[in-house]
Design a protein around this motif. Structure first.
Motif, PDB file in Angstrom:
ATOM      1  N   GLY A  53       0.792  -1.220   0.000  1.00 15.21           N
ATOM      2  CA  GLY A  53       0.000   0.000   0.000  1.00 15.21           C
ATOM      3  C   GLY A  53       0.824   1.269   0.000  1.00 15.21           C
ATOM      4  N   ILE A  54       1.827   1.323   0.847  1.00 12.26           N
ATOM      5  CA  ILE A  54       2.602   2.557   0.971  1.00 12.26           C
ATOM      6  C   ILE A  54       3.367   2.861  -0.326  1.00 12.26           C
ATOM      7  N   HIS A  55       3.885   1.810  -0.964  1.00 11.05           N
ATOM      8  CA  HIS A  55       4.570   2.015  -2.247  1.00 11.05           C
ATOM      9  C   HIS A  55       3.608   2.599  -3.270  1.00 11.05           C
ATOM     10  N   ASP A  56       2.427   1.971  -3.317  1.00 12.46           N
ATOM     11  CA  ASP A  56       1.405   2.427  -4.249  1.00 12.46           C
ATOM     12  C   ASP A  56       1.076   3.889  -4.018  1.00 12.46           C
ATOM     13  N   ALA A  57       0.885   4.215  -2.745  1.00 11.94           N
ATOM     14  CA  ALA A  57       0.459   5.573  -2.409  1.00 11.94           C
ATOM     15  C   ALA A  57       1.493   6.595  -2.873  1.00 11.94           C
ATOM     16  N   ILE A  58       2.757   6.295  -2.648  1.00  8.22           N
ATOM     17  CA  ILE A  58       3.808   7.252  -3.000  1.00  8.22           C
ATOM     18  C   ILE A  58       3.860   7.439  -4.514  1.00  8.22           C
ATOM     19  N   VAL A  59       3.848   6.307  -5.245  1.00 11.39           N
ATOM     20  CA  VAL A  59       3.893   6.394  -6.705  1.00 11.39           C
ATOM     21  C   VAL A  59       2.656   7.107  -7.246  1.00 11.39           C
ATOM     22  N   SER A  60       1.505   6.728  -6.673  1.00 13.80           N
ATOM     23  CA  SER A  60       0.254   7.304  -7.149  1.00 13.80           C
ATOM     24  C   SER A  60       0.235   8.805  -6.944  1.00 13.80           C
ATOM     25  N   ALA A  61       0.617   9.223  -5.739  1.00 10.66           N
ATOM     26  CA  ALA A  61       0.575  10.648  -5.436  1.00 10.66           C
ATOM     27  C   ALA A  61       1.549  11.412  -6.329  1.00 10.66           C
ATOM     28  N   ALA A  62       2.725  10.815  -6.567  1.00  7.48           N
ATOM     29  CA  ALA A  62       3.703  11.499  -7.414  1.00  7.48           C
ATOM     30  C   ALA A  62       3.147  11.688  -8.830  1.00  7.48           C
ATOM     31  N   TYR A  63       2.531  10.596  -9.340  1.00  9.61           N
ATOM     32  CA  TYR A  63       1.985  10.651 -10.696  1.00  9.61           C
ATOM     33  C   TYR A  63       0.789  11.594 -10.760  1.00  9.61           C
ATOM     34  N   ALA A  64      -0.187  11.346  -9.860  1.00  8.72           N
ATOM     35  CA  ALA A  64      -1.412  12.137  -9.889  1.00  8.72           C
ATOM     36  C   ALA A  64      -1.088  13.607  -9.680  1.00  8.72           C
ATOM     37  N   GLY A  65      -0.105  13.864  -8.821  1.00  9.41           N
ATOM     38  CA  GLY A  65       0.290  15.237  -8.553  1.00  9.41           C
ATOM     39  C   GLY A  65       0.817  15.929  -9.797  1.00  9.41           C
ATOM     40  N   SER A  66       1.635  15.195 -10.554  1.00 11.48           N
ATOM     41  CA  SER A  66       2.201  15.828 -11.744  1.00 11.48           C
ATOM     42  C   SER A  66       1.112  16.083 -12.783  1.00 11.48           C
ATOM     43  N   VAL A  67       0.147  15.148 -12.896  1.00 11.75           N
ATOM     44  CA  VAL A  67      -0.973  15.377 -13.811  1.00 11.75           C
ATOM     45  C   VAL A  67      -1.787  16.574 -13.343  1.00 11.75           C
ATOM     46  N   ALA A  68      -2.023  16.620 -12.025  1.00 16.22           N
ATOM     47  CA  ALA A  68      -2.822  17.708 -11.464  1.00 16.22           C
ATOM     48  C   ALA A  68      -2.184  19.052 -11.765  1.00 16.22           C
ATOM     49  N   LYS A  69      -0.874  19.080 -11.608  1.00 16.34           N
ATOM     50  CA  LYS A  69      -0.158  20.334 -11.842  1.00 16.34           C
ATOM     51  C   LYS A  69      -0.273  20.731 -13.309  1.00 16.34           C
ATOM     52  N   ALA A  70      -0.050  19.725 -14.195  1.00 21.94           N
ATOM     53  CA  ALA A  70      -0.059  20.022 -15.631  1.00 21.94           C
ATOM     54  C   ALA A  70      -1.438  20.478 -16.082  1.00 21.94           C
ATOM     55  N   LYS A  71      -2.505  19.850 -15.542  1.00 23.57           N
ATOM     56  CA  LYS A  71      -3.849  20.157 -16.033  1.00 23.57           C
ATOM     57  C   LYS A  71      -4.628  21.084 -15.130  1.00 23.57           C
ATOM     58  N   GLY A  72      -4.014  21.479 -14.044  1.00 19.10           N
ATOM     59  CA  GLY A  72      -4.685  22.410 -13.139  1.00 19.10           C
ATOM     60  C   GLY A  72      -5.851  21.794 -12.394  1.00 19.10           C
ATOM     61  N   LEU A  73      -5.715  20.501 -11.981  1.00 16.46           N
ATOM     62  CA  LEU A  73      -6.785  19.855 -11.212  1.00 16.46           C
ATOM     63  C   LEU A  73      -6.589  20.199  -9.739  1.00 16.46           C
ATOM     64  N   LYS A  74      -7.357  21.137  -9.237  1.00 14.26           N
ATOM     65  CA  LYS A  74      -7.141  21.629  -7.861  1.00 14.26           C
ATOM     66  C   LYS A  74      -8.046  20.921  -6.856  1.00 14.26           C
ATOM     67  N   THR A  75      -9.330  20.741  -7.235  1.00 17.57           N
ATOM     68  CA  THR A  75     -10.248  20.147  -6.258  1.00 17.57           C
ATOM     69  C   THR A  75     -10.343  18.637  -6.482  1.00 17.57           C
ATOM     70  N   TRP A  76     -10.176  17.907  -5.387  1.00 16.06           N
ATOM     71  CA  TRP A  76     -10.145  16.449  -5.447  1.00 16.06           C
ATOM     72  C   TRP A  76     -11.188  15.858  -4.514  1.00 16.06           C
ATOM     73  N   MET A  77     -11.575  14.647  -4.889  1.00 13.28           N
ATOM     74  CA  MET A  77     -12.483  13.903  -4.027  1.00 13.28           C
ATOM     75  C   MET A  77     -12.070  12.439  -4.083  1.00 13.28           C
ATOM     76  N   SER A  78     -12.500  11.666  -3.116  1.00 13.38           N
ATOM     77  CA  SER A  78     -12.191  10.237  -3.168  1.00 13.38           C
ATOM     78  C   SER A  78     -13.491   9.435  -3.101  1.00 13.38           C
ATOM     79  N   CYS A  79     -13.450   8.270  -3.725  1.00 17.51           N
ATOM     80  CA  CYS A  79     -14.588   7.342  -3.626  1.00 17.51           C
ATOM     81  C   CYS A  79     -14.026   5.933  -3.563  1.00 17.51           C
ATOM     82  N   SER A  80     -13.915   5.414  -2.366  1.00 17.90           N
ATOM     83  CA  SER A  80     -13.266   4.121  -2.174  1.00 17.90           C
ATOM     84  C   SER A  80     -14.118   3.226  -1.299  1.00 17.90           C
ATOM     85  N   PRO A  81     -13.949   1.913  -1.436  1.00 11.96           N
ATOM     86  CA  PRO A  81     -14.767   0.992  -0.639  1.00 11.96           C
ATOM     87  C   PRO A  81     -14.445   1.129   0.847  1.00 11.96           C
ATOM     88  N   ASP A  82     -15.494   1.054   1.636  1.00 11.60           N
ATOM     89  CA  ASP A  82     -15.352   1.249   3.073  1.00 11.60           C
ATOM     90  C   ASP A  82     -14.927  -0.052   3.753  1.00 11.60           C
TER      91      ASP A  82
END
Lengths: 251, 299, 431, 319
Positions: free
Chosen positions: C172-201
């Motif tokens: 999980g922790i590996h995934d989270a770090i990679v995911s955040a790094a990737y998603a962050g760079s996309v967010a920066k490039a495309k200006g995605l500022k507001t985020w939400m999550s939808c995950s199984p409880d």
């Protein structure tokens, strides 16, 4: 012994019992009669606490028992048997009576010792003998004949050594011969135990032969009371019974 | 818990509208399943615990029919009828044998069938989840109503469900068949004595219940992935719905289903982690205060 | 004494040792009565195949987890046996269905070891099951490899760690770090500022999502979280969650829904046109079963690589994927490669130690580096300190509706992963 | 009378002795593992039968107590670090209190509605366990194991000690419950099962008896869960899920609802079936479903019930 004063009960707006005043003396044998829907069974239900009356008093001796729960009323000495035999089908006859005896003596919640408690056996034997079920003691109650089930139902009430015993149509659903046997047994019980016995009955021959006094109910009120002779000739009774008969004939 | 978010939502119109329609939509499919469950209980006094499995069968039948014919109409009608027939056969061959026994035996027969059908589905359609996809007719952008969003397919769904509810109500109250069914529910021996074939009535009711479950399964197929065991969660929810609404009451099932839909829809904003708990809490409170349910007849 | 007796010896506690004579009697009595009274659990004699017990999920909604795990294991077992096994002893897989219940998983593991005489356990269980298996391994001390549980604490938390238990699953922790790094760079490039999550409880959903959001905020503080939706695991109807997301109008949505649940969510979101306004980052999208199940797969969903035969883009990986498909008719899943990796470690350790002893195998496995088609650089390492794999291929890309589904994958940077992981461990008090 | 109680004790001691000797016949830990699980399930199913079979209260939610027993015991051991006997007694106490409250609410309802309400309470506990993650670990269950410190020279982390302990709890629990159903109270329970209305007109306060039966059943149900948490060294939300109640019902019906040892026999059968069938086929549900149907449609008395019935019939015809 048992006095009922100004008893009222209605179900959903229908007045099932509409002001009954009656007195049953100690050791008397009384028949309660009346057309269908007269409120006979409701009357029994009120006395035994199946429902609480809306108004009125029910005195056992001098205690008002109106509004008490059924178990509490039973413990004060009112026993009851039902129109359709109400028994415990998967218990044997002996177990059934022993269960009642244990209950009567307040042992039914005992955890420490085995069922049945020794002292109860003698009393159970006596009750079985009284109703003539000794030979069938080890049979399953559910496998008994209809008549024997009715006897067992009465025996259950007897095991409680009641001061007042209410029998709701003890001969219901029986053939003519069986009826007379049954009522004979009941009469002998009454003679031996000398409790106050009140029974509902449809067969007038039986009623007139055995009852000391007769109370006639109609539409939740007392239509008449008296001895066989008095009731036989009571104009209101004749009207009530013949009236229904006429209506039936017409319908 | 997030009561603040709930308050915020309740104070904005678009949120209330969207969440309410969302709740209604969730409630609609639930109603179709619950209505069958309630109908069967009302008439046969049997809690059909395998009702969820019938819903599952409906979805799989629809998948197969849709893949084979390409027609969504055939898929929906065919699977509803197919599951209805299955219900009839099940009732005649198995359920009818346990009417006069302990409720536990009925439970057991249903449980046996839940297990068998789950495995059968796995054997026939495979263990992987399947998705049917949205029929082309409904692939269009959602409609906007006062800031709230309503997809076309769900509009269709609401229409169909309300139509079924209406038909069902009319069938039960206005027709001879309905009278017979209600009479058989109250007193089966009397009804039989009047020369009515109660076996046919019971079988018919089960078939109708199955039909409703099959219909809801088929209608759900375009929006829900299919997998063996999918009937389980819908069973629990429709069970809650029927208990709240009143076992045997179709109107109760409708109200109960919408209520649960709304609890979930607003619950997901106010208390996202305890919506299921709230549903059971609700069920508990209803049972304590009015055991026969909000719209059930007192026994 | 052959290898078969090692487990019995190994697990005998001190209190049992003085009763050796009684044990002799027990064995004799057992041999006498074994045929007549045959309790279903009869231990097999030695010099038979090396039994590998696989507690897993073969029924219910997650049956696919067990089936695709077992398939992958079988391929490698056949290969190992065809090559002569371990000095003539072949490997034999014994799978047992835990139906997704943790107590069944624990019980099956005990039976596999104590009853079937399995000397090695491959725990192809979901997280809840894996933690239950872990407790059994703590007591019975055979070699165990967890292949499907991604919950970090299974290996990271020293209180939960067990000397003979390893993990070859992504973490999980590996995934989270990679995911955040990737998603962050996309967010920066495309200006995605507001985020939400939808995950199984449930545990995985909550851990995965909170870690992702934590690193997202760390890497890109300007990002704003405008809401969270928590559908139940295996929920059928996501409408209320979808409408909640529609209300919040986030520019981007993170989800760790998986398999059938993700498909349902996509189908239902589709009719709300949700992804016209919101970019989806679904970490579990890029798995063939999920990709192929969604009809009208929307283009442009960002996903982590679960299993893709095109990533890592090496011939061995493509060949493995094709071989699997040729044999079982389906493409392998994320769970398949994790299990295959487990077999690589296991067979290497077996050959190295020539033993099935749990402690010996564990010694060999700690720090072992193997060649693997699933390695980021062609190798995967079993890190000694917490007995979990590092250096496996991990990356993110965007979907297209047809094969190869995710044409380009941006690989994660293991150097950065390890740095952040070390820091996280310190913070959690694990290191 | 007194002598029969002593006879029961002698039988119980003999049963315990047999259980202690059984590992000589079935060596290997698989057997003791099996017996430990059996003890948990047998106590649980028998306790449910006190309600279903003896008092006529068809509870669908008995798993409430299984889950409660497992969680309260495991949590006390984990978080409070108490000794095992203290946690044992406290678990029994907690269950008794919960059973009193839940029972007082549930037994007011009749028949199927009683079943529904018990189910609702069970699922409420399940939802709480799932939602209260910081305490219960949520769906993951309790992680990190349940500590089993030694007491009175008994070390439950040793499989042999655990085996003996579980067997002893099984024998003592069954002995108490057996004694209960043979007592006048047990007969009162049966009278209420057959005809609660009549019992009332015999002077029985039916709800008191039902409540007491509910509490006793709840307490023993929790002991079952407690043993299971000792065995798996954890507690899982599944323990409070309705399928647990379903399994117990199935055990009762497989063995025989009308016989005291029916649930025990049913527990043996279902556990063996589970273990054997899962090892031979992956279509476990299919097999189990078919077997369930056979019992529901063909063998309604349950196995033990059928055997006893057939035996009684043979004796009757022989006479």
């Amino acid at each position: 012994m048992l006095t009922v004063e100004n008893l009222h009960k209605s179900f959903g707006g229908v007045n099932a019992i509409n002001g009954i005043d009656l007195e049953f003396g100690e050791g008397t044998l009384t028949a309660v009669i009346g057309p269908n829907g007269a409120g006979k069974t409701s009357f029994f239900n009120l006395i035994t606490g199946a429902f609480a009356p809306d108004r009125g008093r029910i005195l056992l001796g001098t205690d008002d028992i109106a509004g008490l729960s059924s178990p509490d009323i039973v413990k004060r000495g009112i026993g009851r048997a039902f129109q359709i035999a109400s028994i415990f089908p998967s218990l044997t006859v002996r177990e059934t009576i022993l269960g009642a005896v244990n209950t009567h003596r307040g042992w039914h919640t005992k955890l420490r010792r085995r069922f049945p408690l020794g002292e109860a056996n003698a009393q159970a034997d006596e009750v079985l003998e009284l109703v003539g079920l000794t030979a069938k003691a080890e049979k399953l109650s559910g496998n008994l004949s209809h008549g024997d089930q009715k006897l067992l139902d009465i025996a259950l009430a007897l095991a409680l050594e009641p001061r007042v015993l209410l029998l709701d149509e003890p001969t219901a659903g029986m053939g003519p011969e069986e009826r007379w046997q049954m009522i004979d047994t009941v009469h002998k019980l009454w003679q031996r135990k000398r409790m106050t016995l009140i029974f509902i009955e449809h067969d007038m021959d039986i009623v007139f032969k055995y009852a000391q006094t007769i109370r006639v109910l109609s539409y939740g009120t007392v239509l008449a009371e008296g001895t066989s002779e008095e009731i036989r000739n009571h104009p209101k009774v004749i009207e009530a019974y013949l009236g229904t008969a006429y209506e039936k004939g017409r319908g | 818990m997030d009561p603040q978010a709930l308050l915020t939502c309740l104070s904005t119109a678009s949120c209330v509208i969207t969440q309410t329609t969302g709740g209604l939509i969730s409630g609609m499919l639930l109603f179709l399943v619950a209505a069958g469950l309630s109908l069967i209980f009302g008439t046969l006094k049997v809690v059909n615990f395998m009702h969820g499995s019938l819903y599952m069968l409906g979805a799989y039948f629809a998948y197969t029919l849709y893949t084979a014919t390409g027609s969504f109409t055939i898929a929906v009608v065919g699977s509803a009828i197919g599951v209805g027939l299955f219900g009839l056969v099940f009732e005649r061959l198995f359920m009818s044998r346990v009417y006069n026994t302990d409720v536990l035996m009925q439970l057991l027969v249903c449980y046996g069938f839940i297990l068998i059908l789950d495995d059968a589905v796995k054997i026939i359609w495979g263990a992987e989840f399947l998705s049917m996809g949205m029929p082309a007719a409904f692939q269009r952008p959602p409609i906007m109503i006062a800031g709230g969003i309503l997809p076309v397919y769900y509009l269709f769904l609401i229409g169909v469900t309300l139509g079924v509810a209406l038909l069902l109500g009319l069938l039960l109250t206005r027709t001879r068949v309905g009278k017979i069914v209600r009479a058989a529910a109250v007193n089966p021996t009397m009804t039989a004595a009047l020369g009515i074939n109660t076996a046919l009535v019971f079988g018919g009711v089960f078939a109708l219940g199955g039909l409703l479950a099959g219909l809801s399964g088929a209608l759900a197929a375009p929006v829900r992935s299919m997998v063996a065991g999918m009937g389980f969660s819908i069973l629990i929810e429709s069970f809650i719905v029927t208990v709240i609404g009143g076992m045997g009451s179709i109107g109760g099932a409708l109200v109960g289903a919408l209520l649960i839909g709304l609890v979930r829809s607003f619950g997901t904003i106010g208390f996202p982690l305890f919506t299921e708990g709230v549903m059971f809490l609700f069920m508990t409170l209803v049972l304590i205060t009015k055991p026969s349910g909000l719209f059930g007849k007192e026994q | 004494m052959g290898d078969g007796n090692h487990i019995e010896e190994e697990t005998m506690t001190d209190t049992q040792r003085p009763r050796r004579t009684r044990r002799g009697f027990i064995k004799a009595a057992g041999a006498l009565t074994a045929s007549g009274l045959a309790f279903p659990y009869v231990s097999r004699a030695q010099d038979k195949p090396i039994r590998v017990g696989v507690p897993t999920i073969l029924s219910g909604r997650v049956a696919q987890l067990g089936i695709s795990s077992r398939n992958a294991l079988q391929i490698d077992v056949d290969k190992f046996n065809a090559a002569g096994g371990l000095g003539g002893r072949k490997l034999e897989l014994i799978t047992r269905d835990s139906k997704g219940k943790p107590d069944e998983a624990a019980n099956n593991t005990r039976q596999l070891i104590n009853g079937d005489g399995c000397e090695i356990i491959i725990s192809a269980e979901s997280s809840a099951g894996a933690f239950a298996v872990q407790e059994v391994i703590r007591e019975l001390k055979v070699l165990c490899i967890h292949t499907n549980s991604e919950t970090s604490s299974l290996s990271a938390d020293p209180k939960i760690r067990v000397p003979t238990a390893f993990r070859t699953a992504r973490q999980g922790i590996h995934d989270a770090i990679v995911s955040a790094a990737y998603a962050g760079s996309v967010a920066k490039a495309k200006g995605l500022k507001t985020w939400m999550s939808c995950s199984p409880d449930y545990a995985y959903g909550r851990d995965n999502t909170s870690l992702f959001l934590e690193y997202m905020k760390r890497f890109h503080p300007e990002i704003e979280l405008v809401g969270e939706a928590w559908p139940k695991l295996f929920q059928a109807d996501y409408t209320e969650n979808i409408t909640k997301i529609l209300q919040a109008k986030p520019q981007a949505l993170y989800s760790c829904l998986w398999a059938g649940d993700l498909v349902s969510f996509l189908d239902q979101s589709g009719i709300y046109n949700l992804f016209a306004q919101t970019t989806l980052f679904a970490i579990n999208m890029a798995d063939y079963t999920t990709l192929t199940a969604v009809k009208n797969l929307p283009a442009g969903i960002h996903s982590s690589s679960r299993y893709l035969k095109t990533f890592p883009a090496v011939p061995e990986n493509a060949a493995w994927g094709d071989a699997y498909k040729a044999k079982f008719g389906d493409f392998p899943t994320n769970w398949s490669w994790e299990n295959s990796l487990a077999m690589t470690f296991l067979t290497t350790a077996l050959k190295k130690t020539n033993s099935t002893d749990g402690a010996k195998l564990a010694d060999a496995m700690r720090g072992m580096k193997v060649k693997s088609p699933f390695g980021a650089d062609g190798t995967v390492t079993m890190r000694a300190e917490d007995q979990t794999t590092i250096g496996y291929a991990i990356g993110w890309g965007t979907t297209i509706p047809k094969e190869p589904y995710v044409p380009t994958v941006t690989p994660g940077d293991w150097k950065s992963i390890l740095e952040h992981e070390a820091e996280w461990k310190k913070k959690m008090g694990f290191a | 009378m007194r002598s029969t109680v002593w006879l029961d004790i002698v039988i119980a001691v003999a049963a315990m002795a047999v259980l202690l000797l059984l590992p000589l016949v079935f060596p290997g830990k698989a057997f003791s593992d099996f017996m430990i699980r059996l003890s948990a399930f047998a106590i649980f199913a028998t306790s449910l039968n006190l309600l279903v079979g003896y008092t006529g209260l068809v509870s669908f939610g008995h798993g409430l107590f299984y889950g409660l027993g497992a969680y309260s015991f495991a949590l006390m051991m984990q978080k409070l670090g108490t000794s095992i006997p203290v946690a044992f007694v406290a678990t029994v106490g907690v269950s008794a209190v919960v059973a009193t409250v839940v029972g007082a609410i549930c037994i007011r309802l009749k028949e199927i509605y009683f079943s529904f309400l018990t189910l609702a309470f069970q699922m409420l506990l399940h939802s709480i366990i799932i939602a209260w993650t910081p305490l219960t670990g949520g769906d993951q269950g309790l992680t990190g194991g349940v500590p089993r410190p030694p007491f009175l020279g008994i070390r439950l982390d040793d499989p042999q000690h655990l085996y003996i302990f579980c067997c002893a709890v099984l024998v003592v629990s069954l002995f108490i419950m057996w004694h209960l159903v043979r007592s006048p109270f047990g007969y009162t329970m049966r009278m209420i099962r057959d005809n609660p209305r009549r019992a009332e007109f015999l002077g029985v306060h039916v709800w008191r008896v039902r409540l007491l039966a509910f509490v006793v059943a709840g307490v023993f149900g929790s002991v079952g869960g407690l043993l299971m948490s000792l065995f798996v060294s954890s507690a899982y939300p599944d323990f409070a899920y309705w399928t647990v109640s379903g399994e117990a019902v199935f055990m009762i019906l497989m063995g025989g609802i009308s016989v005291f040892f029916g649930p025990l026999v049913g527990a043996v059968m279902l556990l063996l079936l589970n273990d054997v069938v899962t090892r031979v086929t992956e279509h476990y549900s299919l097999m189990l479903g078919i077997i369930i149907l056979c019992f529901a449609l063909g063998l309604r008395k349950g196995l033990l019930g059928f055997v006893l019935w057939a035996w009684a019939r043979r004796r009757a015809t022989a006479n």
